[in-house]
Design an enzyme around this catalytic site. Structure first.
Site, PDB file in Angstrom:
ATOM      1  N   ASP A  45     -33.396 -15.583  30.100  1.00  0.00           N
ATOM      2  CA  ASP A  45     -32.888 -14.591  29.149  1.00  0.00           C
ATOM      3  C   ASP A  45     -32.924 -15.090  27.707  1.00  0.00           C
ATOM      4  OD1 ASP A  45     -32.423 -12.460  30.843  1.00  0.00           O
ATOM      5  OD2 ASP A  45     -30.406 -13.111  31.355  1.00  0.00           O
ATOM      6  N   ARG A  68     -23.170 -19.026  36.131  1.00  0.00           N
ATOM      7  CA  ARG A  68     -23.991 -18.202  37.011  1.00  0.00           C
ATOM      8  C   ARG A  68     -24.577 -19.037  38.141  1.00  0.00           C
ATOM      9  NH1 ARG A  68     -29.472 -15.125  35.092  1.00  0.00           N
ATOM     10  NH2 ARG A  68     -30.155 -17.302  34.912  1.00  0.00           N
ATOM     11  N   HIS A 115      -3.927   3.079  -3.277  1.00  0.00           N
ATOM     12  CA  HIS A 115      -4.218   2.604  -1.927  1.00  0.00           C
ATOM     13  C   HIS A 115      -3.644   1.221  -1.676  1.00  0.00           C
ATOM     14  CE1 HIS A 115      -6.358   1.024   1.541  1.00  0.00           C
ATOM     15  NE2 HIS A 115      -6.725   2.250   1.847  1.00  0.00           N
ATOM     16  N   HIS A 122       0.842  -1.190   0.000  1.00  0.00           N
ATOM     17  CA  HIS A 122       0.000   0.000   0.000  1.00  0.00           C
ATOM     18  C   HIS A 122       0.885   1.250   0.000  1.00  0.00           C
ATOM     19  CE1 HIS A 122      -2.340  -3.307   1.681  1.00  0.00           C
ATOM     20  NE2 HIS A 122      -3.443  -2.651   1.381  1.00  0.00           N
ATOM     21  N   HIS A 150     -21.932 -16.446  32.750  1.00  0.00           N
ATOM     22  CA  HIS A 150     -23.208 -16.844  32.162  1.00  0.00           C
ATOM     23  C   HIS A 150     -22.931 -17.738  30.950  1.00  0.00           C
ATOM     24  CE1 HIS A 150     -24.090 -13.467  34.710  1.00  0.00           C
ATOM     25  NE2 HIS A 150     -25.399 -13.608  34.564  1.00  0.00           N
ATOM     26  N   HIS A 158     -28.942 -14.704  24.767  1.00  0.00           N
ATOM     27  CA  HIS A 158     -27.962 -14.597  25.843  1.00  0.00           C
ATOM     28  C   HIS A 158     -27.365 -15.946  26.233  1.00  0.00           C
ATOM     29  CE1 HIS A 158     -29.279 -10.513  26.094  1.00  0.00           C
ATOM     30  NE2 HIS A 158     -28.599 -10.262  27.208  1.00  0.00           N
ATOM     31  N   GLU A 179     -17.606  -3.598  24.766  1.00  0.00           N
ATOM     32  CA  GLU A 179     -16.846  -4.843  24.876  1.00  0.00           C
ATOM     33  C   GLU A 179     -15.603  -4.843  23.993  1.00  0.00           C
ATOM     34  OE1 GLU A 179     -21.167  -5.785  25.769  1.00  0.00           O
ATOM     35  OE2 GLU A 179     -20.099  -4.718  24.169  1.00  0.00           O
ATOM     36  N   PHE A 228     -21.349 -12.392  24.675  1.00  0.00           N
ATOM     37  CA  PHE A 228     -20.860 -11.165  24.075  1.00  0.00           C
ATOM     38  C   PHE A 228     -19.365 -11.222  23.755  1.00  0.00           C
ATOM     39  CE2 PHE A 228     -24.437  -9.138  26.680  1.00  0.00           C
ATOM     40  CZ  PHE A 228     -25.362  -9.423  25.685  1.00  0.00           C
ATOM     41  N   PRO A 235      -5.880  -4.681  11.392  1.00  0.00           N
ATOM     42  CA  PRO A 235      -7.347  -4.658  11.492  1.00  0.00           C
ATOM     43  C   PRO A 235      -7.779  -3.241  11.872  1.00  0.00           C
ATOM     44  CG  PRO A 235      -6.450  -6.573  12.636  1.00  0.00           C
ATOM     45  CD  PRO A 235      -5.291  -5.674  12.302  1.00  0.00           C
TER      46      PRO A 235
END
Length: 657
Positions: free
Chosen positions: A466, A517, A259, A24, A458, A470, A408, A434, A114
């Site tokens: 949930d 949990r 580029h 690049h 969890h 979840h 997160e 998550f 990234p």
């Protein structure tokens, strides 16, 4: 002189990319002036001591423009980046890979490429510096006192993680973070206006950053002046520098043609003529080397020598803190964690492993003063709070609880930066489902060999009401597939302590702790030390067993219960707890045979997650009780039973083999 040096940066990049037929060139040519101004006027590094902990950090967030960084490192005198290494750009075994890689090339402070993650990782560098400065600096002894600089491009600001991290940086008021924005209005597919219309400086002003504009990207004095003003602003700073991508390429400059592809022979020749560069490929005038030697290497060496003397005097003036600082400089923790520092639990004790994790966190925090972390707005669910400590912010920089907010991905990038900085042990928590939001940063933790600890709670369909949004199902399989990541799913409080001990004492890989949990009972056969083996025997009723049950996490209790029921009816059963498939796979064949004898083909694996990772252990003759669909919303016990995680179903599966 300065114009000659700027062009030397440009053409080292152009020639290397041309030779490799890959790369690049646009960012190298356009951003060379700001990079030159930064390195020769501001950044404080010592090429002879590239890992000096008090050096200024530089993150090329636009990592695709890696030749910009390699040219700077070569001209500054970093031994890894020789002219031959420049010529070997993007080749097998070279010190100049396609994107900068921390640990592979001296002088590279962070793996980048990234987009969005470089600038976000830099936030962690700045926060680490602030914590260590607050903890160890004394009047007249600024042991930790450096800046973190970034060059970022339009693509970095399109990625959402940079917004998360920059918002967080403003809230933390990380005033030693300075970002140079290579604003050239071009991205890979064309003009940025085709996909992106916001005003970046206005956005950053809204966050609470100091911002400024350099209208001419070749104006070295204006760039340097903007950096000086940023240092005095008392806020994190964004300096927008208007540039021309591929500056000097008369036919392709200013377009996306420069580029992500070499200029080509004709355009390279045209650029040489346009910029009056009369040197052969890879030829650099001695005056350029002298410029960098005087203004980067020599200046940095003097600063390093002054700092080294300061540290020696500090050790005499403050012997206790001096020992801790000496350990940090040597890459060690300032205090040693031992197995005896962790709580001990009796058989039959029942507690969720997220709570057992909090016990471990506080045990570690009591011993290790540089242990800190937090959660993405879930500290009271993830149980990640260090008791007796408050929240860290600009007014309370020594507090060790960090409120990352619902960010997160940014949390993980910031943790990476803190770990890269050195001197700290860091962790961050969220719900396991998550982990998808932060996996890109977790992957870079593993790629860079960073001992970040991820606390994922969890962990299964036991989340219950949930529901499937979840309830993680495929997540264990995904994390277990990441190289150089240790994934623990501990069975009880005792295994949780062993997992944390492993996490906080290793130096070269991240750890994911996958925690329940619901309450789990401490099994008689679980073992703090054996957790490090990845798998071990927790129950067997006879030495001539013919059936093996394998389980992880909450399913170990269930497997032992089923094994005892089978044993009462004449079954010959062994139960193996597998807290970490990664560590078990690293054991020698003798140990693997000891735990899972090849002669015993009747095997059943039990885990409330995707079945995929278990077939390498049970083989074609065995069975897996797992989940290859999404979960459901209902009371936890009802869901668990509906998905077949019962003693009765385990017995039926065993008997059917």
């Amino acid at each position: 002189m300065s114009n000659l040096s700027v062009n030397a940066i440009r053409f080292l990049g152009v020639d290397a990319i041309e030779k490799s037929k890959s790369g690049h060139p646009g960012v190298v040519m356009g951003a060379a002036p700001m990079a030159y101004s930064l390195y020769t006027q501001h950044i404080r590094v010592n090429p002879k001591a590239p890992n000096w902990i008090n050096r200024d950090r530089f993150v090329l967030s636009a990592g695709h423009g890696s030749m910009l960084l390699y040219a700077l490192l070569h001209l500054s005198g970093y031994e890894d980046v020789t002219l031959d290494a420049i010529k070997d750009f993007r080749q097998w075994g070279s010190k100049t890979p396609g994107h900068p890689e921390f640990g592979h090339t001296a002088g590279v402070d962070a793996t980048s490429g990234p987009l969005g993650q470089g600038i976000s990782t830099a936030v962690g560098f700045a926060q680490a510096e602030r914590f260590l400065a607050a903890k160890y600096n004394k009047e007249d002894f600024s042991i930790f006192d450096h800046y973190t600089y970034v060059i970022a491009g339009d693509g970095d600001f399109m990625e959402g993680v940079s917004s998360e991290a920059s918002s967080y940086a403003a809230k933390q008021n990380l005033d030693k973070l300075i970002v140079l924005y290579d604003s050239n209005d071009i991205c890979l597919d064309g003009e940025t206006s085709e996909a992106f219309s916001e005003n970046i400086r206005t956005r950053y002003e809204a966050y609470g950053w100091h911002t400024s504009l350099v209208e001419e990207g070749t104006d070295l004095e204006a760039i340097s002046r903007a950096i000086r003003e940023a240092k005095e602003s008392g806020k994190p700073s964004l300096i927008e520098v208007k540039t021309v991508i591929g500056y000097g390429a008369p036919n392709k400059g200013g377009t996306n043609a420069v580029h992500g592809a070499p200029l080509g022979p004709e355009e390279t020749a045209a650029a040489r003529e346009y910029l009056n560069w009369d040197y052969a490929p890879f030829e650099v005038p001695e005056t350029v080397y002298a410029d960098f030697r005087a203004n980067v290497a020599d200046r940095g060496t003097k600063a390093y020598d002054v700092w080294t003397k300061l540290v020696d005097d500090y050790k005499l003036a403050y012997p206790s803190e001096g020992k801790e600082v000496a350990a940090i400089i040597a890459g060690e923790d300032p205090a040693s964690i031992t197995a005896s520092d962790f709580p001990v639990y009796d058989n039959g004790f029942s507690q969720a492993t997220r709570n057992s994790s909090q016990d471990a966190i506080n045990a570690i925090a009591n011993v290790l003063p540089t242990f800190l972390g937090g959660s993405a707005d879930l500290a009271h669910s993830n149980m990640t709070y260090i008791k007796g400590d408050g929240l860290q912010d600009a007014d309370h920089p020594l507090n060790r609880n960090i409120q990352f907010g619902v960010r997160e991905f940014a949390m993980a990038t910031v943790l990476n930066g803190m770990a890269l900085h050195g001197g700290l042990r860091v962790y961050g928590g969220t719900f396991f489902v998550f982990s998808d939001y932060l996996k890109g940063a977790l992957r870079l933790s593993a790629l860079q060999g960073l001992p970040v600890t991820y606390v994922f709670t969890h962990d299964s369909i036991a989340v219950g009401e949930d529901g499937p949004t979840h309830e993680p199902v495929e997540h264990l399989a995904g994390l277990r597939a990441i190289p150089n990541l240790t994934v623990f799913r501990p069975a009880d409080a005792r295994e949780t302590q062993g997992a944390w001990y492993h996490a906080v004492t290793n130096k070269n890989r991240p750890t994911a702790l996958v925690l329940s949990r619901q309450n789990l009972t401490v099994e008689e056969g679980t073992d703090f030390d054996k957790v490090a083996k990845g798998a071990y025997v927790v129950y067997e009723n006879t030495s001539d067993f013919d059936t093996i049950l394998l389980a992880a996490g909450s399913e170990v209790n269930l497997a032992v219960e089923a094994a005892k029921e089978l044993a009462s009816n004449g079954g010959k059963i062994r139960v193996v707890s597998v807290p970490s498939t990664d560590l078990f796979d690293e054991q020698d064949n003798h140990y693997k045979e000891e735990i899972l004898p090849l002669a015993v083909r009747k095997r059943v694996a039990i885990e409330m997650a995707a079945t995929q990772p278990w077939y390498k252990y049970v083989g074609l003759d065995g069975a897996v009780i797992g989940i290859d669909t999404f979960g459901a919303s209902a009371p936890a016990q009802q869901i668990i039973e509906a998905y077949g995680f019962t003693v009765e179903n385990i017995i039926n599966v065993v008997n059917a083999i």
